[in-house]
Design a protein around this motif. Structure first.
Motif, short mmCIF file in Angstrom:
data_model
loop_
_atom_site.label_atom_id
_atom_site.label_comp_id
_atom_site.label_asym_id
_atom_site.label_seq_id
_atom_site.Cartn_x
_atom_site.Cartn_y
_atom_site.Cartn_z
N GLU A 28 -13.76 -56.06 79.54
CA GLU A 28 -15.04 -55.86 80.01
C GLU A 28 -15.16 -56.74 81.32
OE1 GLU A 28 -19.59 -56.87 78.42
OE2 GLU A 28 -17.95 -56.58 77.09
N CYS A 30 -13.13 -57.73 83.48
CA CYS A 30 -12.40 -57.04 84.57
C CYS A 30 -13.05 -56.01 85.16
CB CYS A 30 -10.97 -56.60 84.13
SG CYS A 30 -9.68 -57.91 83.97
N TYR A 31 -13.82 -55.20 84.37
CA TYR A 31 -14.50 -54.00 84.65
C TYR A 31 -15.49 -54.64 85.79
CZ TYR A 31 -17.80 -50.13 84.75
OH TYR A 31 -18.51 -49.01 85.01
N ARG A 32 -16.34 -55.49 85.13
CA ARG A 32 -17.29 -56.26 86.03
C ARG A 32 -17.01 -56.46 87.26
NH1 ARG A 32 -20.05 -57.84 80.71
NH2 ARG A 32 -21.52 -56.59 80.51
N THR A 34 -14.34 -55.93 88.95
CA THR A 34 -14.01 -54.87 90.02
C THR A 34 -14.90 -54.05 90.66
OG1 THR A 34 -13.40 -53.27 88.21
CG2 THR A 34 -11.86 -54.80 89.03
N LYS A 35 -16.06 -54.14 90.06
CA LYS A 35 -17.30 -53.60 90.41
C LYS A 35 -17.77 -53.84 91.92
CE LYS A 35 -20.10 -51.79 86.68
NZ LYS A 35 -21.53 -52.15 86.21
N ARG A 50 -8.41 -51.46 85.96
CA ARG A 50 -8.97 -50.76 84.99
C ARG A 50 -8.01 -50.08 83.94
NH1 ARG A 50 -14.56 -48.73 87.72
NH2 ARG A 50 -15.34 -50.68 88.27
N ARG A 53 -6.36 -53.13 82.05
CA ARG A 53 -7.35 -53.91 81.13
C ARG A 53 -7.66 -53.34 79.88
NH1 ARG A 53 -12.53 -51.41 80.75
NH2 ARG A 53 -12.35 -50.02 82.64
N ILE A 54 -7.84 -52.06 79.84
CA ILE A 54 -8.11 -51.29 78.54
C ILE A 54 -6.90 -50.87 78.02
CG2 ILE A 54 -8.10 -48.72 79.46
CD1 ILE A 54 -10.50 -50.57 77.24
#
Length: 129
Positions: A28, A30-32, A34-35, A50, A53-54
């Motif tokens: 989560e 990493c997702y934020r 990379t935004k 992405r 990380r998942i």
């Protein structure tokens, strides 16, 4: 020895594992992070981060679902590979200034903890074989 290190058999679901929960938190974060990457990195670095990380919590879950200790260990090892892949991508992102040093170092610190947890669980499960 933590509950998780005592073995996964006492848990009802992979979602009960501290390892899976910590991996989801890193995913989560990493997702934020990379935004904020530039648009031109969307299909290269962002996409790779992405996916990696998942892959970590997904492999923990898939290994759990195989219901065999040896198979679970194998999927935990695959998750460890994804951890190293993500670590490399984050280090690259810091080096080329796509990711701020402070944010990147915090992500790397949390990722290192996930790696330690995975190694501990692998060791614990191997002792049970």
């Amino acid at each position: 020895m933590s509950e998780e290190e005592q073995g996964a058999s006492r848990f009802r679901s992979y979602q009960d594992l501290k390892l899976w929960r910590a991996a989801m938190e890193v995913a989560e974060a990493c997702y934020r992070a990379t935004k904020g990457f530039p648009r031109e990195e969307l299909f290269v670095t962002v996409s790779q981060i992405r996916r990696a990380r998942i892959s970590i919590p997904a492999n923990v879950a898939e290994g759990w679902g195989r219901e065999g200790t040896r198979e679970f260990i194998q999927f935990l090892r695959i998750a460890q590979g994804s951890i190293k892949e993500l670590e490399t991508l984050l280090l690259f992102s810091i080096r080329v200034e796509l990711l701020g040093r402070e944010t990147g170092e915090k992500l790397l610190e949390n990722l290192a903890e996930v790696s330690r947890m995975a190694r501990a669980l692998i060791s614990s499960l191997q002792r049970k074989l």
